[in-house]
Design a protein around this motif. Structure first.
Motif, PDB file in Angstrom:
ATOM      1  N   LYS A  82       0.856  -1.183   0.000  1.00  0.00           N
ATOM      2  CA  LYS A  82       0.000   0.000   0.000  1.00  0.00           C
ATOM      3  C   LYS A  82       0.889   1.229   0.000  1.00  0.00           C
ATOM      4  O   LYS A  82       1.879   1.302   0.712  1.00  0.00           O
ATOM      5  CB  LYS A  82      -0.927   0.007   1.206  1.00  0.00           C
ATOM      6  N   MET A  83       0.519   2.185  -0.821  1.00  0.00           N
ATOM      7  CA  MET A  83       1.328   3.376  -0.970  1.00  0.00           C
ATOM      8  C   MET A  83       0.416   4.586  -0.873  1.00  0.00           C
ATOM      9  O   MET A  83      -0.687   4.578  -1.415  1.00  0.00           O
ATOM     10  CB  MET A  83       2.024   3.347  -2.335  1.00  0.00           C
ATOM     11  N   ARG A  84       0.859   5.613  -0.215  1.00  0.00           N
ATOM     12  CA  ARG A  84       0.117   6.871  -0.153  1.00  0.00           C
ATOM     13  C   ARG A  84       0.705   7.798  -1.201  1.00  0.00           C
ATOM     14  O   ARG A  84       1.916   7.933  -1.316  1.00  0.00           O
ATOM     15  CB  ARG A  84       0.261   7.503   1.220  1.00  0.00           C
ATOM     16  N   PHE A  85      -0.155   8.419  -1.956  1.00  0.00           N
ATOM     17  CA  PHE A  85       0.288   9.331  -3.003  1.00  0.00           C
ATOM     18  C   PHE A  85      -0.626  10.536  -3.006  1.00  0.00           C
ATOM     19  O   PHE A  85      -1.838  10.403  -2.943  1.00  0.00           O
ATOM     20  CB  PHE A  85       0.231   8.638  -4.369  1.00  0.00           C
ATOM     21  N   GLU A  86      -0.035  11.702  -3.045  1.00  0.00           N
ATOM     22  CA  GLU A  86      -0.817  12.938  -3.096  1.00  0.00           C
ATOM     23  C   GLU A  86      -0.269  13.794  -4.214  1.00  0.00           C
ATOM     24  O   GLU A  86       0.935  13.933  -4.370  1.00  0.00           O
ATOM     25  CB  GLU A  86      -0.716  13.682  -1.766  1.00  0.00           C
ATOM     26  N   PHE A  87      -1.159  14.361  -4.996  1.00  0.00           N
ATOM     27  CA  PHE A  87      -0.756  15.229  -6.096  1.00  0.00           C
ATOM     28  C   PHE A  87      -1.597  16.491  -6.037  1.00  0.00           C
ATOM     29  O   PHE A  87      -2.815  16.425  -6.052  1.00  0.00           O
ATOM     30  CB  PHE A  87      -0.970  14.528  -7.444  1.00  0.00           C
ATOM     31  N   ALA A  88      -0.939  17.623  -5.927  1.00  0.00           N
ATOM     32  CA  ALA A  88      -1.634  18.906  -5.934  1.00  0.00           C
ATOM     33  C   ALA A  88      -1.102  19.701  -7.112  1.00  0.00           C
ATOM     34  O   ALA A  88       0.082  19.664  -7.421  1.00  0.00           O
ATOM     35  CB  ALA A  88      -1.392  19.656  -4.626  1.00  0.00           C
ATOM     36  N   THR A  89      -1.953  20.405  -7.764  1.00  0.00           N
ATOM     37  CA  THR A  89      -1.532  21.159  -8.936  1.00  0.00           C
ATOM     38  C   THR A  89      -2.052  22.591  -8.851  1.00  0.00           C
ATOM     39  O   THR A  89      -2.904  22.900  -8.025  1.00  0.00           O
ATOM     40  CB  THR A  89      -2.019  20.459 -10.230  1.00  0.00           C
ATOM     41  N   ALA A  90      -1.541  23.401  -9.715  1.00  0.00           N
ATOM     42  CA  ALA A  90      -1.977  24.793  -9.764  1.00  0.00           C
ATOM     43  C   ALA A  90      -3.449  24.864 -10.149  1.00  0.00           C
ATOM     44  O   ALA A  90      -3.973  23.981 -10.819  1.00  0.00           O
ATOM     45  CB  ALA A  90      -1.147  25.554 -10.797  1.00  0.00           C
TER      46      ALA A  90
END
Length: 80
Positions: free
Chosen positions: A19-27
């Protein structure tokens, strides 16, 4: 998941994955197009008086951006 395609047949197999946590935030706004560089000063001025410019490994490629920010009296910091 491993997907293999052979002509019209598709085979999907599942593999156990940690299990992996991934977060992506963009403009909230991305502007692309010919001539947009010359508008960067006005666009940045609408957001505030300071900017962080992430240059990557070739900071000399963004000299024009620094000039346009300075024209609008926007202080900036550059990071590789």
């Amino acid at each position: 998941m491993n997907i293999q395609m052979r002509s019209k047949q598709v085979t999907i197999t599942h593999q156990k994955v940690k299990k992996m946590r991934f977060e992506f935030a963009t403009a909230t706004r991305i502007i692309v197009g010919a001539g947009m560089l010359k508008e960067i000063g006005a666009l940045a001025a609408g957001l505030g008086k300071r900017a962080l410019v992430v240059t990557g490994s070739q900071p000399e490629r963004v000299g024009r951006i620094f000039d346009l920010l300075e024209d609008r009296e926007i202080a900036y910091r550059s990071e590789e």
